[in-house]
Design a protein around this motif. Structure first.
Motif, short mmCIF file in Angstrom:
data_model
loop_
_atom_site.label_atom_id
_atom_site.label_comp_id
_atom_site.label_asym_id
_atom_site.label_seq_id
_atom_site.Cartn_x
_atom_site.Cartn_y
_atom_site.Cartn_z
N GLN A 22 0.31 -6.05 -7.44
CA GLN A 22 0.88 -5.28 -6.34
C GLN A 22 -0.04 -4.14 -5.93
N THR A 26 -1.70 -3.72 -2.30
CA THR A 26 -1.52 -2.49 -1.54
C THR A 26 -2.87 -1.94 -1.07
N GLU A 29 -3.95 -4.04 1.81
CA GLU A 29 -3.12 -3.81 3.00
C GLU A 29 -3.45 -2.47 3.66
N GLN A 30 -3.83 -1.48 2.85
CA GLN A 30 -4.15 -0.15 3.38
C GLN A 30 -5.57 -0.09 3.95
#
Length: 147
Positions: A22, A26, A29-30
């Motif tokens: 995760q 993340t 995705e950022q």
């Protein structure tokens, strides 16, 4: 193709397992652009432990990769664990992503894993060359084959 992990090299398993899927997702995705994702991949590759030279043997080499890549597998209590390495840093980072997604999973979970969907979710679909994509699919298929 894959050989059992030698007991002396089981420390690689814990190094891979320290990565959190995760948290990795993340970070990707950022990332605002492909260059930042590329940087994250390179950092993952740098963090992946290097296989000892005596483990870089033909029988552990994954065919279908443009770069040299080696994969080892062991099963512990019905869960599958992998160590892998490559002589190309970007490939090593992409391998790390596959290992994060597959280590510690049972056979059903690994066989249900869809690498194309995974890499699309990370924003890597369309960013990798066809030969690199084919190599990743070869690695994912090798992981599925031993699981």
């Amino acid at each position: 193709m894959s050989q059992p992990v030698q007991p002396a090299n089981e420390q690689f398993l814990t190094a891979i397992l320290d990565n959190d899927l995760q948290a990795t997702l993340t970070l990707f995705e950022q990332a605002g652009n492909w260059q930042e994702r590329y940087r994250q991949i390179m950092l993952l590759g740098k963090a992946l432990p290097k296989l000892d030279e005596q483990l870089r043997v033909d029988s552990a080499q994954v065919r279908g990769c443009e770069s040299n890549a080696w994969l080892y597998h062991t099963e512990i209590n019905g869960l599958h664990y992998f160590i892998a390495d490559s002589d190309a840093r970007i490939v090593k980072g992409l391998i790390a992503l596959l290992l994060i997604a597959c280590n510690g999973k049972n056979s059903a979970e690994i066989n249900a894993f869809e690498p194309n969907e995974f890499f699309a979710k990370l924003g890597l679909a369309g960013q990798l060359s066809p030969s690199r994509t084919n190599g990743l699919l070869a690695l994912a298929n090798a992981i599925k084959a031993v699981a």
